[in-house]
Design an enzyme around this catalytic site. Sequence first.
Site, PDB file in Angstrom:
ATOM      1  N   ARG A 115      -2.218  -2.880  -6.969  1.00 24.49           N
ATOM      2  CA  ARG A 115      -1.017  -2.355  -6.959  1.00 24.49           C
ATOM      3  C   ARG A 115      -0.531  -2.785  -8.549  1.00 24.49           C
ATOM      4  O   ARG A 115       0.721  -2.839  -8.735  1.00 24.49           O
ATOM      5  CB  ARG A 115       0.149  -2.543  -6.026  1.00 24.49           C
ATOM      6  CG  ARG A 115      -0.292  -2.127  -4.552  1.00 24.49           C
ATOM      7  CD  ARG A 115      -0.379  -0.593  -4.446  1.00 24.49           C
ATOM      8  NE  ARG A 115      -0.521  -0.238  -3.022  1.00 24.49           N
ATOM      9  CZ  ARG A 115      -1.459  -0.230  -2.403  1.00 24.49           C
ATOM     10  NH1 ARG A 115      -2.791  -0.468  -3.173  1.00 24.49           N
ATOM     11  NH2 ARG A 115      -1.442   0.182  -1.141  1.00 24.49           N
ATOM     12  N   SER A 152       4.440   1.416   2.156  1.00 21.88           N
ATOM     13  CA  SER A 152       4.471  -0.065   2.117  1.00 21.88           C
ATOM     14  C   SER A 152       5.742  -0.547   1.478  1.00 21.88           C
ATOM     15  O   SER A 152       5.745  -0.150   0.151  1.00 21.88           O
ATOM     16  CB  SER A 152       3.176  -0.518   1.725  1.00 21.88           C
ATOM     17  OG  SER A 152       2.034  -0.302   2.994  1.00 21.88           O
ATOM     18  N   GLU A 170       6.369  -4.233  -2.903  1.00 22.43           N
ATOM     19  CA  GLU A 170       5.711  -3.232  -3.854  1.00 22.43           C
ATOM     20  C   GLU A 170       6.566  -2.256  -4.273  1.00 22.43           C
ATOM     21  O   GLU A 170       6.223  -1.717  -5.525  1.00 22.43           O
ATOM     22  CB  GLU A 170       4.693  -2.620  -2.760  1.00 22.43           C
ATOM     23  CG  GLU A 170       3.646  -1.807  -3.593  1.00 22.43           C
ATOM     24  CD  GLU A 170       3.078  -0.885  -2.637  1.00 22.43           C
ATOM     25  OE1 GLU A 170       2.658   0.309  -3.158  1.00 22.43           O
ATOM     26  OE2 GLU A 170       2.763  -1.038  -1.315  1.00 22.43           O
TER      27      GLU A 170
HETATM   28  N1  EPU Z   1      -0.909  -5.007  11.464  1.00 18.43           N
HETATM   29  C1  EPU Z   1      -0.148  -5.767  12.540  1.00 18.43           C
HETATM   30  N2  EPU Z   1       1.098  -5.154  13.063  1.00 18.43           N
HETATM   31  C2  EPU Z   1       1.261  -3.651  12.879  1.00 18.43           C
HETATM   32  C3  EPU Z   1       0.359  -3.050  11.800  1.00 18.43           C
HETATM   33  C4  EPU Z   1      -0.567  -3.680  11.109  1.00 18.43           C
HETATM   34  O1  EPU Z   1      -0.426  -6.919  12.699  1.00 18.43           O
HETATM   35  O2  EPU Z   1       2.007  -3.254  13.556  1.00 18.43           O
HETATM   36  C5  EPU Z   1      -1.863  -5.945  10.813  1.00 18.43           C
HETATM   37  C6  EPU Z   1      -3.039  -5.531  11.617  1.00 18.43           C
HETATM   38  O3  EPU Z   1      -3.868  -6.676  11.747  1.00 18.43           O
HETATM   39  C7  EPU Z   1      -3.930  -4.621  10.512  1.00 18.43           C
HETATM   40  C8  EPU Z   1      -3.477  -5.172   9.350  1.00 18.43           C
HETATM   41  O4  EPU Z   1      -1.983  -5.629   9.624  1.00 18.43           O
HETATM   42  O5  EPU Z   1      -5.201  -4.596  10.617  1.00 18.43           O
HETATM   43  C9  EPU Z   1      -3.548  -3.914   8.136  1.00 18.43           C
HETATM   44  O6  EPU Z   1      -2.844  -2.794   8.452  1.00 18.43           O
HETATM   45  P1  EPU Z   1      -3.038  -1.449   7.728  1.00 18.43           P
HETATM   46  O7  EPU Z   1      -4.319  -1.208   7.640  1.00 18.43           O
HETATM   47  O8  EPU Z   1      -2.300  -0.521   8.459  1.00 18.43           O
HETATM   48  O9  EPU Z   1      -2.891  -1.825   6.367  1.00 18.43           O
HETATM   49  P2  EPU Z   1      -1.786  -2.488   5.579  1.00 18.43           P
HETATM   50  O10 EPU Z   1      -2.328  -3.805   4.920  1.00 18.43           O
HETATM   51  O11 EPU Z   1      -0.705  -2.824   6.530  1.00 18.43           O
HETATM   52  C10 EPU Z   1      -2.335  -1.445   3.260  1.00 18.43           C
HETATM   53  C11 EPU Z   1      -1.488  -0.646   2.216  1.00 18.43           C
HETATM   54  C12 EPU Z   1      -1.023   0.961   2.885  1.00 18.43           C
HETATM   55  C13 EPU Z   1      -2.417   1.458   3.019  1.00 18.43           C
HETATM   56  C14 EPU Z   1      -3.355   0.643   4.192  1.00 18.43           C
HETATM   57  C15 EPU Z   1      -4.429   1.305   4.271  1.00 18.43           C
HETATM   58  C16 EPU Z   1      -0.332  -2.191   0.772  1.00 18.43           C
HETATM   59  C17 EPU Z   1       0.885  -2.929   0.618  1.00 18.43           C
HETATM   60  N3  EPU Z   1      -0.391  -1.374   1.923  1.00 18.43           N
HETATM   61  O12 EPU Z   1      -1.501  -1.505   4.310  1.00 18.43           O
HETATM   62  O13 EPU Z   1      -0.684   1.765   1.663  1.00 18.43           O
HETATM   63  O14 EPU Z   1      -2.306   2.937   3.602  1.00 18.43           O
HETATM   64  O15 EPU Z   1      -3.630  -0.567   3.747  1.00 18.43           O
HETATM   65  O16 EPU Z   1      -5.386   0.931   3.578  1.00 18.43           O
HETATM   66  O17 EPU Z   1      -1.478  -2.555   0.610  1.00 18.43           O
HETATM   67  C18 EPU Z   1       1.214   2.202   0.558  1.00 18.43           C
HETATM   68  O18 EPU Z   1       0.820   1.325  -0.538  1.00 18.43           O
HETATM   69  O19 EPU Z   1       2.529   2.624   0.417  1.00 18.43           O
HETATM   70  C19 EPU Z   1       0.548   2.052   1.996  1.00 18.43           C
HETATM   71  C20 EPU Z   1       0.907   2.693   2.937  1.00 18.43           C
END
Ligand code: EPU
Length: 397
Positions: A171, A289, A393
Amino acid sequence: MIKTEYYKDLTKMNTFGMKVKARCFMEYDSVADLVDIEFEELARPVLHIGGGSNLLFTDDFKGTVLHSKINFIEVLDDSPCHSEERSDVAIYVSVGAGVVFDDFCAWAAKEGLWGVENLSYIPGEVGASAVQNIGAYGVEVKDVIHKVYCYDTVEEEFVNFSVEECEYGYRDSIFKDPEIKGRYIVTHVVFALSREPRPVLDYGHLREAVAEAMSHSCDPRPRELGHPLAGGGMSHPCDNASDTVADCHFERSGSGDEKSLTPAMIRKVIIKIRKEKLPEPSVMGSAGSFFKNPVITMEHYLRIEAAAKAEHGPDYKVPHYDLPDGMVKVPAAWMIEQCGWKGRRSGGAAVYDKQPLVIVNYTGEAYPEEIIGLERRIIASVKAKFGVDLHPEVEHI
Ligand code: EPU
């Protein structure tokens, strides 16, 4: 044409839905118009916005907000290009900064071009995507950017940056460097897409979700390359981003083989996942996010893991990703949930109940102070429980 408005209501121009105004708002729809703008004379500060999907306006904006409506998608070379830097490159596509990023993803999927399908349905516009290095499901936009073309408002000339010169990180890019921030305005981005299948399915349960969708899948056949914004081309039931995998009447492919995958199929699956996890900006305001996923040392991670096992039992698994440099990325969503924030409300703001990394404008009437208050309390509790500093972010304006 340049459209100028004073005391412009920005509520619909930021996906958080903050009810703020800009002293001056200017929208231009060509590079020629951009050059005509007298930057020295604009009310300061100057802020260039895209889809307003990664911003939190904390107050009325006292300067000038600029917005690009440079909207075109143009195939630069429809025969395989032979690039010295990237031998896998097949098709260069030039896209105006004002194009909605997901419109570009939809176009690429229709044309059967690989590269941006995993980035489907991310809110925002193409210019901002190249500044922010948007990413999702194992792909970052830097993976498909070839060059970023800009107008240098200081030297008053056009410049371009190769993907290496953009110094992309998580990012992050050179365009966010405080020393040059705001100097370069992205006019268009050249992407390197591919006709060769290159599905990226290793993130989370994406492979399983795609396999499941393939068992009743629709295979939109790629057409001849076209120029969607100039019209033309037949529409397909899958063209509508609001379709879900389930409600698109696909023919059974039978093979269940990844070789029969198309970018359109993956796009469908990604859209379905995103709709299930993330709030629709048109229904509930947010900026996606809110925090970045923190990167910590292995030693620090092992302390967190030991504490989690002591709390939840020896079989408990802490989600994490080992990085090549020995550091560990721990999902901020997990830490925020562990601190008990998931679904909690505070005035008009709330932590989204399906993805706690997202702060939402729950009532549609939230004040910036309520969002910021929630942000501060989340940061403090994650620091107290895990010793980890969360960083937003979302850019605070
Ligand atoms: N998780 C939890 N509780 C929840 C949801 C998630 O514990 O309620 C944990 C789980 O272990 C899950 C992990 O968080 O496996 C990762 O969750 P997710 O795949 O939803 O991804 P994220 O790391 O939370 C990032 C990006 C998102 C992007 C997703 C999918 C950032 C800051 N965010 O989120 O990007 O859609 O991966 O690739 O890196 C954005 O930037 O606005 C955005 C939505």
